[in-house]
Design a protein around this motif. Structure first.
Motif, PDB file in Angstrom:
ATOM      1  N   LYS A 113      -7.853 -39.936  18.724  1.00 24.03           N
ATOM      2  CA  LYS A 113      -6.692 -39.566  19.533  1.00 24.03           C
ATOM      3  C   LYS A 113      -6.868 -38.117  19.957  1.00 24.03           C
ATOM      4  CE  LYS A 113      -3.494 -42.632  17.210  1.00 24.03           C
ATOM      5  NZ  LYS A 113      -2.301 -42.735  16.369  1.00 24.03           N
ATOM      6  N   LYS A 114      -6.890 -37.896  21.248  1.00 25.15           N
ATOM      7  CA  LYS A 114      -7.059 -36.545  21.769  1.00 25.15           C
ATOM      8  C   LYS A 114      -5.885 -36.203  22.666  1.00 25.15           C
ATOM      9  CE  LYS A 114     -12.065 -36.600  21.802  1.00 25.15           C
ATOM     10  NZ  LYS A 114     -13.259 -36.462  22.609  1.00 25.15           N
ATOM     11  N   ASN A 115      -5.565 -34.944  22.705  1.00 22.28           N
ATOM     12  CA  ASN A 115      -4.522 -34.478  23.596  1.00 22.28           C
ATOM     13  C   ASN A 115      -5.204 -33.984  24.869  1.00 22.28           C
ATOM     14  OD1 ASN A 115      -2.275 -33.537  24.796  1.00 22.28           O
ATOM     15  ND2 ASN A 115      -1.613 -32.228  23.102  1.00 22.28           N
ATOM     16  N   LEU A 116      -5.451 -34.890  25.802  1.00 21.74           N
ATOM     17  CA  LEU A 116      -6.199 -34.551  27.011  1.00 21.74           C
ATOM     18  C   LEU A 116      -5.423 -33.600  27.913  1.00 21.74           C
ATOM     19  CD1 LEU A 116      -7.688 -38.043  27.857  1.00 21.74           C
ATOM     20  CD2 LEU A 116      -8.819 -36.118  26.771  1.00 21.74           C
ATOM     21  N   LEU A 117      -4.117 -33.710  27.910  1.00 23.64           N
ATOM     22  CA  LEU A 117      -3.293 -32.843  28.734  1.00 23.64           C
ATOM     23  C   LEU A 117      -3.466 -31.390  28.319  1.00 23.64           C
ATOM     24  CD1 LEU A 117      -1.175 -32.684  30.957  1.00 23.64           C
ATOM     25  CD2 LEU A 117       0.565 -32.930  29.198  1.00 23.64           C
ATOM     26  N   ASP A 118      -3.473 -31.133  27.019  1.00 22.89           N
ATOM     27  CA  ASP A 118      -3.640 -29.783  26.506  1.00 22.89           C
ATOM     28  C   ASP A 118      -5.009 -29.228  26.880  1.00 22.89           C
ATOM     29  OD1 ASP A 118      -3.974 -28.139  23.370  1.00 22.89           O
ATOM     30  OD2 ASP A 118      -2.828 -27.473  25.096  1.00 22.89           O
ATOM     31  N   ALA A 119      -6.060 -30.029  26.742  1.00 23.59           N
ATOM     32  CA  ALA A 119      -7.412 -29.585  27.086  1.00 23.59           C
ATOM     33  C   ALA A 119      -7.497 -29.281  28.579  1.00 23.59           C
ATOM     34  CB  ALA A 119      -8.428 -30.642  26.697  1.00 23.59           C
ATOM     35  N   SER A 120      -6.848 -30.083  29.392  1.00 22.43           N
ATOM     36  CA  SER A 120      -6.853 -29.878  30.830  1.00 22.43           C
ATOM     37  C   SER A 120      -6.170 -28.559  31.188  1.00 22.43           C
ATOM     38  CB  SER A 120      -6.141 -31.040  31.527  1.00 22.43           C
ATOM     39  OG  SER A 120      -6.031 -30.792  32.890  1.00 22.43           O
ATOM     40  N   LYS A 121      -5.066 -28.264  30.542  1.00 20.89           N
ATOM     41  CA  LYS A 121      -4.357 -27.005  30.791  1.00 20.89           C
ATOM     42  C   LYS A 121      -5.237 -25.814  30.438  1.00 20.89           C
ATOM     43  CE  LYS A 121       0.469 -28.222  29.977  1.00 20.89           C
ATOM     44  NZ  LYS A 121       1.593 -27.986  29.060  1.00 20.89           N
ATOM     45  N   LYS A 122      -5.939 -25.914  29.324  1.00 21.20           N
ATOM     46  CA  LYS A 122      -6.792 -24.807  28.887  1.00 21.20           C
ATOM     47  C   LYS A 122      -7.937 -24.589  29.863  1.00 21.20           C
ATOM     48  CE  LYS A 122      -5.804 -25.075  23.979  1.00 21.20           C
ATOM     49  NZ  LYS A 122      -6.315 -25.310  22.642  1.00 21.20           N
ATOM     50  N   MET A 123      -8.514 -25.674  30.359  1.00 19.67           N
ATOM     51  CA  MET A 123      -9.611 -25.535  31.315  1.00 19.67           C
ATOM     52  C   MET A 123      -9.128 -24.912  32.610  1.00 19.67           C
ATOM     53  SD  MET A 123     -11.719 -29.058  30.724  1.00 19.67           S
ATOM     54  CE  MET A 123     -12.647 -28.858  32.212  1.00 19.67           C
ATOM     55  N   LYS A 124      -7.978 -25.329  33.102  1.00 20.31           N
ATOM     56  CA  LYS A 124      -7.432 -24.765  34.336  1.00 20.31           C
ATOM     57  C   LYS A 124      -7.124 -23.290  34.159  1.00 20.31           C
ATOM     58  CE  LYS A 124      -5.533 -29.014  36.207  1.00 20.31           C
ATOM     59  NZ  LYS A 124      -4.325 -29.784  36.488  1.00 20.31           N
ATOM     60  N   SER A 125      -6.567 -22.946  33.020  1.00 23.05           N
ATOM     61  CA  SER A 125      -6.249 -21.548  32.741  1.00 23.05           C
ATOM     62  C   SER A 125      -7.520 -20.699  32.689  1.00 23.05           C
ATOM     63  CB  SER A 125      -5.501 -21.451  31.418  1.00 23.05           C
ATOM     64  OG  SER A 125      -5.317 -20.122  31.051  1.00 23.05           O
ATOM     65  N   PHE A 126      -8.562 -21.208  32.039  1.00 20.76           N
ATOM     66  CA  PHE A 126      -9.830 -20.488  31.953  1.00 20.76           C
ATOM     67  C   PHE A 126     -10.438 -20.302  33.340  1.00 20.76           C
ATOM     68  CE2 PHE A 126     -14.446 -20.469  31.710  1.00 20.76           C
ATOM     69  CZ  PHE A 126     -14.671 -19.448  30.819  1.00 20.76           C
ATOM     70  N   ASN A 127     -10.464 -21.384  34.128  1.00 23.84           N
ATOM     71  CA  ASN A 127     -11.048 -21.307  35.465  1.00 23.84           C
ATOM     72  C   ASN A 127     -10.282 -20.333  36.351  1.00 23.84           C
ATOM     73  OD1 ASN A 127     -13.082 -23.093  34.879  1.00 23.84           O
ATOM     74  ND2 ASN A 127     -11.926 -24.887  35.579  1.00 23.84           N
ATOM     75  N   LYS A 128      -8.973 -20.329  36.246  1.00 25.08           N
ATOM     76  CA  LYS A 128      -8.160 -19.413  37.046  1.00 25.08           C
ATOM     77  C   LYS A 128      -8.421 -17.961  36.638  1.00 25.08           C
ATOM     78  CE  LYS A 128      -3.430 -18.479  38.419  1.00 25.08           C
ATOM     79  NZ  LYS A 128      -2.019 -18.804  38.236  1.00 25.08           N
ATOM     80  N   LYS A 129      -8.552 -17.732  35.341  1.00 25.31           N
ATOM     81  CA  LYS A 129      -8.762 -16.381  34.829  1.00 25.31           C
ATOM     82  C   LYS A 129     -10.112 -15.808  35.269  1.00 25.31           C
ATOM     83  CE  LYS A 129      -8.616 -13.846  30.466  1.00 25.31           C
ATOM     84  NZ  LYS A 129      -8.411 -13.956  29.020  1.00 25.31           N
ATOM     85  N   TYR A 130     -11.157 -16.659  35.292  1.00 22.51           N
ATOM     86  CA  TYR A 130     -12.504 -16.169  35.558  1.00 22.51           C
ATOM     87  C   TYR A 130     -13.085 -16.632  36.890  1.00 22.51           C
ATOM     88  CZ  TYR A 130     -12.486 -14.633  30.730  1.00 22.51           C
ATOM     89  OH  TYR A 130     -12.169 -14.004  29.552  1.00 22.51           O
ATOM     90  N   GLU A 131     -12.237 -17.102  37.808  1.00 15.95           N
ATOM     91  CA  GLU A 131     -12.779 -17.629  39.069  1.00 15.95           C
ATOM     92  C   GLU A 131     -13.489 -16.558  39.889  1.00 15.95           C
ATOM     93  OE1 GLU A 131      -8.951 -17.526  42.100  1.00 15.95           O
ATOM     94  OE2 GLU A 131      -9.326 -19.319  40.901  1.00 15.95           O
ATOM     95  N   ASN A 132     -13.010 -15.332  39.885  1.00 20.69           N
ATOM     96  CA  ASN A 132     -13.680 -14.275  40.644  1.00 20.69           C
ATOM     97  C   ASN A 132     -15.019 -13.892  40.023  1.00 20.69           C
ATOM     98  OD1 ASN A 132     -11.617 -14.064  42.514  1.00 20.69           O
ATOM     99  ND2 ASN A 132     -10.481 -12.598  41.262  1.00 20.69           N
ATOM    100  N   PHE A 133     -15.118 -13.966  38.734  1.00 20.48           N
ATOM    101  CA  PHE A 133     -16.338 -13.614  38.033  1.00 20.48           C
ATOM    102  C   PHE A 133     -17.450 -14.607  38.321  1.00 20.48           C
ATOM    103  CE2 PHE A 133     -19.068 -13.808  34.247  1.00 20.48           C
ATOM    104  CZ  PHE A 133     -19.508 -12.498  34.220  1.00 20.48           C
ATOM    105  N   PHE A 134     -17.114 -15.877  38.453  1.00 23.38           N
ATOM    106  CA  PHE A 134     -18.121 -16.914  38.628  1.00 23.38           C
ATOM    107  C   PHE A 134     -18.405 -17.266  40.095  1.00 23.38           C
ATOM    108  CE2 PHE A 134     -16.750 -17.923  34.223  1.00 23.38           C
ATOM    109  CZ  PHE A 134     -17.987 -17.753  33.625  1.00 23.38           C
ATOM    110  N   LYS A 135     -17.735 -16.601  41.024  1.00 28.47           N
ATOM    111  CA  LYS A 135     -17.994 -16.896  42.440  1.00 28.47           C
ATOM    112  C   LYS A 135     -19.410 -16.486  42.784  1.00 28.47           C
ATOM    113  CE  LYS A 135     -13.460 -16.718  44.510  1.00 28.47           C
ATOM    114  NZ  LYS A 135     -12.573 -15.985  45.409  1.00 28.47           N
ATOM    115  N   LYS A 136     -20.069 -17.342  43.563  1.00 27.29           N
ATOM    116  CA  LYS A 136     -21.422 -17.015  44.007  1.00 27.29           C
ATOM    117  C   LYS A 136     -21.347 -16.061  45.183  1.00 27.29           C
ATOM    118  CE  LYS A 136     -23.464 -21.258  42.385  1.00 27.29           C
ATOM    119  NZ  LYS A 136     -24.283 -22.387  42.690  1.00 27.29           N
ATOM    120  N   LYS A 137     -22.229 -15.101  45.159  1.00 26.13           N
ATOM    121  CA  LYS A 137     -22.231 -14.087  46.213  1.00 26.13           C
ATOM    122  C   LYS A 137     -23.297 -14.352  47.222  1.00 26.13           C
ATOM    123  CE  LYS A 137     -20.285 -10.736  43.133  1.00 26.13           C
ATOM    124  NZ  LYS A 137     -20.352  -9.496  42.493  1.00 26.13           N
TER     125      LYS A 137
END
Length: 63
Positions: free
Chosen positions: A39-63
């Motif tokens: 039993k996994k809480n997929l909703l919680d994992a999804s929220k964490k991934m979205k939060s991480f991607n939003k936080k570091y989206e500028n860092f990982f953008k290809k130049k």
């Protein structure tokens, strides 16, 4: 050697022979651990991934 008990918060009880004299309360066991219950809480994992991607989206953008 004495028989000590492990009491889990899910109300399971396990025993072990040990020199330790006190019973132990544990927070998680094989009966209630998500890996064993599948039993996994997929909703919680999804929220964490979205939060991480939003936080570091500028860092990982290809130049």
């Amino acid at each position: 050697m004495e028989k000590i008990f492990f009491f889990c918060i899910c109300s399971k009880k396990y025993f072990l022979l040990s020199n330790y004299e006190k019973n132990i309360t544990i927070n998680i066991c094989k009966n209630c651990h998500p890996y064993y219950t599948k039993k996994k809480n997929l909703l919680d994992a999804s929220k964490k991934m979205k939060s991480f991607n939003k936080k570091y989206e500028n860092f990982f953008k290809k130049k």
